[in-house]
Design a protein around this motif. Structure first.
Motif, short mmCIF file in Angstrom:
data_model
loop_
_atom_site.label_atom_id
_atom_site.label_comp_id
_atom_site.label_asym_id
_atom_site.label_seq_id
_atom_site.Cartn_x
_atom_site.Cartn_y
_atom_site.Cartn_z
N ARG A 17 0.84 -1.20 0.00
CA ARG A 17 0.00 0.00 0.00
C ARG A 17 0.87 1.24 0.00
N VAL A 18 0.28 2.32 -0.51
CA VAL A 18 0.96 3.61 -0.56
C VAL A 18 0.00 4.66 -0.02
N ILE A 19 0.52 5.49 0.89
CA ILE A 19 -0.27 6.57 1.48
C ILE A 19 0.55 7.85 1.38
N ILE A 20 -0.12 8.95 1.06
CA ILE A 20 0.53 10.25 0.94
C ILE A 20 -0.14 11.22 1.90
N GLY A 21 0.65 11.91 2.74
CA GLY A 21 0.05 12.86 3.65
C GLY A 21 1.05 13.63 4.48
N ASP A 22 0.53 14.35 5.45
CA ASP A 22 1.29 15.27 6.29
C ASP A 22 2.21 14.54 7.26
N ALA A 23 3.49 14.89 7.22
CA ALA A 23 4.49 14.27 8.08
C ALA A 23 4.17 14.45 9.57
N LEU A 24 3.46 15.53 9.90
CA LEU A 24 3.12 15.75 11.31
C LEU A 24 2.16 14.70 11.85
N TYR A 25 1.49 13.99 10.96
CA TYR A 25 0.50 12.99 11.36
C TYR A 25 0.91 11.60 10.89
N ILE A 26 2.21 11.31 10.98
CA ILE A 26 2.75 10.06 10.46
C ILE A 26 2.07 8.84 11.07
N ASP A 27 1.76 8.89 12.37
CA ASP A 27 1.08 7.74 13.00
C ASP A 27 -0.28 7.49 12.36
N HIS A 28 -1.01 8.56 12.05
CA HIS A 28 -2.32 8.42 11.41
C HIS A 28 -2.17 7.93 9.97
N LEU A 29 -1.12 8.37 9.30
CA LEU A 29 -0.88 7.90 7.94
C LEU A 29 -0.60 6.40 7.94
N ILE A 30 0.28 5.98 8.83
CA ILE A 30 0.64 4.56 8.91
C ILE A 30 -0.59 3.72 9.24
N ALA A 31 -1.47 4.24 10.08
CA ALA A 31 -2.69 3.52 10.46
C ALA A 31 -3.76 3.59 9.38
N GLY A 32 -3.53 4.38 8.32
CA GLY A 32 -4.53 4.51 7.26
C GLY A 32 -5.70 5.39 7.63
N LYS A 33 -5.50 6.27 8.62
CA LYS A 33 -6.59 7.13 9.10
C LYS A 33 -6.45 8.58 8.64
N ALA A 34 -5.49 8.82 7.76
CA ALA A 34 -5.28 10.19 7.25
C ALA A 34 -4.62 10.08 5.88
N GLY A 35 -4.60 11.20 5.19
CA GLY A 35 -3.91 11.25 3.92
C GLY A 35 -4.69 10.66 2.76
N THR A 36 -3.98 10.43 1.67
CA THR A 36 -4.54 9.87 0.45
C THR A 36 -4.00 8.47 0.26
N THR A 37 -4.87 7.51 0.09
CA THR A 37 -4.47 6.13 -0.18
C THR A 37 -4.45 5.94 -1.70
N ILE A 38 -3.36 5.39 -2.19
CA ILE A 38 -3.22 5.11 -3.62
C ILE A 38 -3.55 3.63 -3.83
N GLN A 39 -4.47 3.37 -4.75
CA GLN A 39 -4.91 2.00 -5.01
C GLN A 39 -4.48 1.54 -6.39
N LYS A 40 -4.12 0.29 -6.45
CA LYS A 40 -3.63 -0.33 -7.68
C LYS A 40 -4.71 -0.44 -8.75
N ASN A 41 -5.93 -0.75 -8.34
CA ASN A 41 -7.00 -0.88 -9.31
C ASN A 41 -8.18 -0.03 -8.91
N ASN A 42 -9.20 -0.06 -9.70
CA ASN A 42 -10.33 0.87 -9.51
C ASN A 42 -11.38 0.40 -8.52
N ASN A 43 -11.08 -0.58 -7.69
CA ASN A 43 -12.08 -1.07 -6.71
C ASN A 43 -11.98 -0.27 -5.44
#
Length: 139
Positions: free
Chosen positions: A113-139
Motif C-alpha cells: 500500500r501507498v499513502i501520501i500525507g502530512d508528516a506531522l500525522y505520520i502515526d495516522h498515515l501509517i494507520a490509514g486514518k489520514a492522507g490519500t491512499t493510492i490503489q492499484k485498481n479501480n475497486n
C-alpha cells in the motif's frame, strides 16, 4: 542502479532505524540530487521481495489535494481511473505527478500500500486514518 536488500534486511533485523538520503553519484565523484520519491519507491519495491511493505510519502500537505490552496481538500483515494481524470483536469500537476507515478509503480512492483500525507500525522498515515491512499485498481 540497485538496492542492497540483504544489507537493509540485516539492519532491520537488528532493529536499526535507517535513514537514506537521496544523494547519489555518477561514479566519477560528481554528486547527483536524485528524486527522493523515486529513491523511496525503488527501496520499497526492492525490499517488498522480503517484507510486506507500506510506502508512506510524508510532506507538508494533508494528502493529495483537489484544490492546492485548500489543505482540507484531501482526495481520500486515488486509483488509476481517477488519477487520469485528475491529471487531465489539472487538479493534479507539477510535483505531485512524479510522486503519484512512483506510487503506482511501487504498487505494480509488489508494495502492499501507498499513502501520501502530512508528516506531522505520520502515526495516522501509517494507520490509514489520514492522507490519500493510492490503489492499484479501480475497486
Amino acid at each position: 542502479d540497485e538496492v542492497n536488500v540483504s544489507m537493509i534486511s540485516n539492519l532491520l533485523q537488528q532493529n536499526t532505524s535507517i535513514v537514506i538520503a537521496p544523494i547519489t553519484h555518477d561514479g566519477n565523484g560528481q554528486l547527483l540530487n536524485t528524486n527522493a520519491d523515486t529513491m523511496a519507491q525503488a527501496i520499497a519495491t526492492a525490499i517488498s521481495s522480503v517484507y510486506e511493505v507500506s510506502l508512506v510519502y510524508s510532506f507538508e500537505k494533508k494528502g493529495v489535494l483537489s484544490d492546492v490552496n485548500n489543505n482540507d481538500s484531501v482526495i481520500p483515494v486515488i486509483n488509476p481511473e481517477n488519477y487520469a481524470s485528475l491529471k487531465a483536469s489539472g487538479q493534479v500537476n507539477e510535483g505531485m505527478i512524479p510522486k503519484l507515478d512512483n506510487a503506482f509503480e511501487a504498487l505494480q512492483k509488489g508494495v502492499t500500500r501507498v499513502i501520501i500525507g502530512d508528516a506531522l500525522y505520520i502515526d495516522h498515515l501509517i494507520a490509514g486514518k489520514a492522507g490519500t491512499t493510492i490503489q492499484k485498481n479501480n475497486n
